[in-house]
Design a protein around this motif. Structure first.
Motif, PDB file in Angstrom:
ATOM      1  N   TRP A  15       0.652  -1.118  -0.022  1.00  0.00           N
ATOM      2  CA  TRP A  15      -0.015  -0.132  -0.003  1.00  0.00           C
ATOM      3  C   TRP A  15       0.947   1.288   0.068  1.00  0.00           C
ATOM      4  O   TRP A  15       0.477   2.207  -0.672  1.00  0.00           O
ATOM      5  CB  TRP A  15      -1.016  -0.068   1.159  1.00  0.00           C
ATOM      6  N   PRO A  16       2.128   1.312   0.570  1.00  0.00           N
ATOM      7  CA  PRO A  16       2.719   2.818   0.590  1.00  0.00           C
ATOM      8  C   PRO A  16       3.300   2.840  -0.641  1.00  0.00           C
ATOM      9  O   PRO A  16       3.898   4.152  -0.936  1.00  0.00           O
ATOM     10  CB  PRO A  16       3.944   2.204   1.864  1.00  0.00           C
ATOM     11  N   LEU A  17       3.301   2.085  -1.540  1.00  0.00           N
ATOM     12  CA  LEU A  17       3.819   2.418  -2.938  1.00  0.00           C
ATOM     13  C   LEU A  17       2.838   2.942  -3.871  1.00  0.00           C
ATOM     14  O   LEU A  17       3.359   2.980  -5.153  1.00  0.00           O
ATOM     15  CB  LEU A  17       4.177   0.817  -3.555  1.00  0.00           C
ATOM     16  N   ARG A  18       1.644   3.394  -3.423  1.00  0.00           N
ATOM     17  CA  ARG A  18       0.607   3.865  -3.936  1.00  0.00           C
ATOM     18  C   ARG A  18       1.075   4.922  -5.109  1.00  0.00           C
ATOM     19  O   ARG A  18       0.954   5.049  -6.245  1.00  0.00           O
ATOM     20  CB  ARG A  18      -0.509   4.502  -3.083  1.00  0.00           C
ATOM     21  N   VAL A  19       1.990   5.906  -4.543  1.00  0.00           N
ATOM     22  CA  VAL A  19       2.438   7.209  -5.626  1.00  0.00           C
ATOM     23  C   VAL A  19       3.176   6.527  -6.738  1.00  0.00           C
ATOM     24  O   VAL A  19       3.139   6.991  -7.737  1.00  0.00           O
ATOM     25  CB  VAL A  19       3.033   8.188  -4.704  1.00  0.00           C
ATOM     26  N   ARG A  31       2.229   6.510 -10.729  1.00  0.00           N
ATOM     27  CA  ARG A  31       3.127   7.201 -11.642  1.00  0.00           C
ATOM     28  C   ARG A  31       4.021   6.223 -12.645  1.00  0.00           C
ATOM     29  O   ARG A  31       3.570   6.602 -14.124  1.00  0.00           O
ATOM     30  CB  ARG A  31       4.604   7.720 -11.035  1.00  0.00           C
ATOM     31  N   GLY A  32       3.910   5.069 -12.621  1.00  0.00           N
ATOM     32  CA  GLY A  32       4.524   4.035 -13.379  1.00  0.00           C
ATOM     33  C   GLY A  32       3.281   3.501 -14.374  1.00  0.00           C
ATOM     34  O   GLY A  32       3.293   3.332 -15.678  1.00  0.00           O
ATOM     35  N   ILE A  33       1.985   3.478 -13.855  1.00  0.00           N
ATOM     36  CA  ILE A  33       0.599   3.124 -14.513  1.00  0.00           C
ATOM     37  C   ILE A  33       0.477   4.264 -15.294  1.00  0.00           C
ATOM     38  O   ILE A  33       0.237   4.036 -16.795  1.00  0.00           O
ATOM     39  CB  ILE A  33      -0.511   2.767 -13.874  1.00  0.00           C
ATOM     40  N   ALA A  43      -4.368   2.821  -7.409  1.00  0.00           N
ATOM     41  CA  ALA A  43      -3.680   3.729  -8.309  1.00  0.00           C
ATOM     42  C   ALA A  43      -4.188   3.797  -9.684  1.00  0.00           C
ATOM     43  O   ALA A  43      -4.256   4.775 -10.207  1.00  0.00           O
ATOM     44  CB  ALA A  43      -2.202   3.343  -8.246  1.00  0.00           C
ATOM     45  N   ALA A  44      -4.348   2.697 -10.279  1.00  0.00           N
ATOM     46  CA  ALA A  44      -5.025   2.789 -11.587  1.00  0.00           C
ATOM     47  C   ALA A  44      -6.192   3.250 -11.667  1.00  0.00           C
ATOM     48  O   ALA A  44      -6.355   4.084 -12.908  1.00  0.00           O
ATOM     49  CB  ALA A  44      -4.937   1.251 -12.215  1.00  0.00           C
ATOM     50  N   ALA A  45      -7.203   3.187 -10.755  1.00  0.00           N
ATOM     51  CA  ALA A  45      -8.502   4.243 -10.989  1.00  0.00           C
ATOM     52  C   ALA A  45      -8.123   5.563 -11.073  1.00  0.00           C
ATOM     53  O   ALA A  45      -8.820   6.248 -11.743  1.00  0.00           O
ATOM     54  CB  ALA A  45      -9.308   3.698  -9.690  1.00  0.00           C
ATOM     55  N   ASP A  46      -7.320   5.947 -10.362  1.00  0.00           N
ATOM     56  CA  ASP A  46      -6.896   7.386 -10.363  1.00  0.00           C
ATOM     57  C   ASP A  46      -6.522   8.056 -11.633  1.00  0.00           C
ATOM     58  O   ASP A  46      -6.698   9.092 -12.121  1.00  0.00           O
ATOM     59  CB  ASP A  46      -5.702   7.776  -9.087  1.00  0.00           C
ATOM     60  N   VAL A  47      -5.684   7.067 -12.159  1.00  0.00           N
ATOM     61  CA  VAL A  47      -5.028   7.230 -13.431  1.00  0.00           C
ATOM     62  C   VAL A  47      -5.888   7.366 -14.537  1.00  0.00           C
ATOM     63  O   VAL A  47      -6.236   8.076 -15.519  1.00  0.00           O
ATOM     64  CB  VAL A  47      -3.777   6.231 -13.987  1.00  0.00           C
ATOM     65  N   ALA A  48      -6.996   6.314 -14.540  1.00  0.00           N
ATOM     66  CA  ALA A  48      -8.124   6.053 -15.530  1.00  0.00           C
ATOM     67  C   ALA A  48      -8.986   7.288 -15.294  1.00  0.00           C
ATOM     68  O   ALA A  48      -9.502   7.904 -16.417  1.00  0.00           O
ATOM     69  CB  ALA A  48      -8.957   4.928 -15.012  1.00  0.00           C
TER      70      ALA A  48
END
Length: 714
Positions: A327-331, A335-337, A361-366
């Motif tokens: 979970w701490p890898l969210r940012v 960024r990678g997605i 994280a992917a939902a944020d990017v979407a």
């Protein structure tokens, strides 16, 4: 309903899941009536012994437009109960910035872990209205005595602050060659999210430096570039699919180790099947974890418009961590997605499957890129919560400490959020599907049924059929393939009297949910040890993760490592999907002088939403023992092609396995044929692709219509 009635529904609920669902009504009532009495009811719940009611009260406070409620919520960051602190850090993100809470949230970020991720997420939301205050607070905190990892987390958070004040310290940290590598790397990555010329200039200088920093600066410069032009609208669909917690490659070389479970195999086979069909999907982009060194070449392939099944890796620091610890890898994951999806040009659909940090994280990017999502909805962790409550392991009074470890509350709400925002939802077949989805997840499948599709997962029958043919030849004495020869060598280590027994086989990750240690104990402590040897395929035995280590330690207590072969236990570690398929088939037919025919596949999982490995075993003709809930109950014909049982109960697991061994010894080829025919008719990977392709096409067409309608208003 009223605030007291809403609270009564929680405290008087018949189950933990029911109470968690009732918490939404409590939050609604608190927002509707943010008065003194509401505050009293919530304060009383916070002081009581019911952990569920206390957590619900924390989130209800966030919905109150009331200064006293906001102060109380902020004060909970200093609670002696760590789980209350976590939920307060999360709930504050739904409120405007509170200056008195910033310092405590910054400390949580520095401390790391799941609470740190929640605190960072809240600070990121607050940066829209309190950016200057946050920039000063974070820079000041970085001057204190901190570990390199703690300082790196604060630097990463500074990168989320959209204010010019953040650029100067980020440039300084990135350029400081005396700074710890983790701090510099966090600053370099953060500069890639800036458009200021001085930030770009700093990154260009760092590229020249070379090494790991130079590689990271090169990726950051790509992040800072404007998004590339999308592909033409008349091209075939591009579908992206994601599973972060696996090392996914076309050869499936890591299947069964760490978190590389059935989902990794599924995505490889499914991506191949989608682009092989003469259908609408022209390109499948499969995303998983990787290294910085892999990221650059991946971007060239993705941006180059390569069609077919393309793989992209999200660079994460080594060594890999489990999904529970990620979970701490969210940012960095986000960024990678974002980098890969932007490089791909037009992505028509993003398919998400897990309530994990990758999907978060992917939902944020979407949302940022305007990509519609498809979400495979499974009642996870809902089913686990219900199972643990039935067994008495989880109670509402002790829910808080359990939630601190398992994050049940956050994950259940993440499932709801991902399902609510998806353009289309996909479901596994299971008994009473509509009832379970409503009771466990709160989804009414009868509402807008055109947005819901039931899709069974599938296996690659070509792989299985080749394995069966090779195992049959080996049993007939026609020679061994390399995979069969390896299994034969393992069996040669057994005592002579044990080489006359059949094999019990299980395949999967070494994780407590998969029940590997439970199965070993059930086999070793009862009559099964005299009836069969046990072959366990899965896990990284040389470099086990924390989850794998826990299972291996439990296994060693039951069967010490020096005694494994003598007692008939074979722990092989992970094997590729093709090798595992040959071993499954060999368990059915036997190996002369090494293993009797009539083996059985045993799945001891606490839960199994579908069960790809079970289907693969059935396709080889093995009788199976499987959980009596979830997906297996929809395809295992109890008493014919297998035996369903309550796998959490060792006695019942033993009984079901004994019955399966007795049935297998009778040599009923008819059951084997029926099992394979079932898989061929309903559960092939090609069939799965054929059902998903129209879903993706429908979502893409609907999104195009929405886009055209929006453009007409401009």
């Amino acid at each position: 309903m009223g605030i007291q009635t809403a609270m009564d529904r929680i405290t008087e609920s018949a189950s933990i899941i029911e109470a968690m669902r009732a918490a939404d009504d409590l939050a609604f009532e608190a927002g509707r009536d943010p008065g003194v009495r509401t505050l009293r009811v919530l304060s009383a719940a916070l002081s009581a012994d019911d952990d569920l009611a206390a957590i619900a009260a924390v989130h209800a406070l966030a919905e109150m437009n009331d200064e006293e409620a906001a102060r109380l919520l902020s004060s909970l960051l200093s609670s002696a109960r760590a789980y209350i602190v976590e939920h307060a850090a999360d709930a504050l993100g739904r409120r405007p910035a509170r200056p008195e809470a910033i310092g405590r949230l910054v400390r949580l970020v520095a401390d790391g872990g799941f609470a740190g991720m929640l605190a960072q997420h809240t600070l990121e939301k607050w940066s829209a209205g309190a950016a200057e205050l946050l920039a000063v607070a974070l820079e000041t905190a970085c001057t204190g005595t901190l570990s390199p990892d703690a300082r790196a987390r604060l630097v990463e958070t500074m990168g989320l602050v959209r204010h010019p004040l953040a650029v100067r310290p980020l440039r300084a940290w990135a350029s400081d060659r005396s700074a710890p590598p983790a701090v510099r790397e966090a600053a370099v990555a953060a500069l890639g999210q800036r458009r200021e010329p001085v930030a770009i200039s700093t990154l260009e200088d760092l590229v020249v430096e070379g090494g790991a920093i130079g590689e990271l600066a090169r990726l950051a410069l790509i992040d800072a570039e404007p998004a590339p032009t999308a592909h033409r609208a008349d091209e075939g669909l591009t579908v992206a699919q994601l599973f972060l917690h696996a090392d996914i490659d076309p050869s499936l070389s890591s299947a069964g180790s760490g978190d590389n479970g059935g989902i990794a195999t599924l995505l490889v086979r499914l991506g191949d099947a989608l682009v092989a069909e003469p259908a609408a999907v022209q390109r499948v982009l499969t995303l998983s974890r990787g290294t910085t060194a892999q990221a650059g070449p991946d971007l060239l392939r993705v941006a180059g418009g390569e069609t077919g099944h393309v793989y992209g890796h999200i660079p994460l620091s080594a060594p890999p961590v489990t999904s529970a610890a990620a979970w701490p890898l969210r940012v960095s994951v986000r960024r990678g997605i974002r980098r890969l999806l932007r490089a791909a040009g037009r992505v028509d659909v993003l398919h998400l499957r897990m309530a994990d940090v990758g999907s978060l994280a992917a939902a944020d990017v979407a949302r940022e890129l305007g990509i519609p999502t498809v979400f495979t909805v499974a009642p996870d962790p809902h089913s686990v919560i219900a199972s643990l409550e039935r067994s008495g392991t989880l109670t509402r009074e002790a829910f808080g400490p359990a939630d601190l470890t398992e994050h049940f509350w956050f994950r259940t709400h993440l499932v709801q959020s991902l399902a609510a925002s998806a353009a289309h939802s996909v479901f596994f077949p299971r008994p009473s599907l509509e009832r379970d989805m409503h009771a466990l997840v709160g989804i009414d499948m009868t509402s807008h049924p055109e947005r819901h599709t039931v899709v069974a997962e599938g296996v690659d029958l070509d792989v299985v059929d080749r394995a069966v043919a090779r195992a049959r030849q080996a049993a007939d004495g026609a020679g061994h393939t390399p995979a069969i020869a390896e299994l034969a060598a393992l069996l040669d280590a057994l005592p002579a009297h044990r080489r006359r027994l059949p094999l019990l086989v299980t395949v999967g990750r070494m994780h407590r949910i998969k029940g590997m240690a439970t199965l070993v104990q059930a086999w070793a402590d009862g009559p099964l040890r005299d009836a069969a040897n046990l072959l366990v395929i899965g896990g990284d035995l040389e470099h086990p993760s924390a989850d794998e280590r826990e299972q291996l330690d439990r296994i060693d207590v039951t069967v010490p490592a020096p005694e494994r072969a003598t007692r008939g236990l074979l722990l092989t570690g992970h094997r590729s999907n093709d090798v595992a398929a040959e071993w499954l088939a060999a368990a059915r037919f036997g190996l002369p002088g090494r293993a009797e025919s009539g083996g059985v596949y045993v799945c001891a999982s606490l839960k199994e939403e579908f069960g790809l490995a079970i289907l693969e075993a059935m396709a080889t003709g093995l009788l199976v023992v499987a959980p009596d809930s979830g997906g297996p109950a929809t395809y295992v014909d109890d008493g014919d092609t297998g035996f369903l049982t309550e796998t959490a109960d060792p006695a019942k697991l033993i009984t079901a396995t004994e019955r399966a061994l007795a049935r297998a010894a009778a040599g009923d080829d008819g059951a084997a044929a029926r099992a394979r025919d079932l898989v061929a008719a309903r559960f092939t990977i090609q069939g799965m692709a054929a059902k998903l392709a129209p879903v993706y096409e429908s979502v893409a067409l609907s999104e195009a219509e929405l886009q055209r309608a929006a453009e007409q208003l401009v």
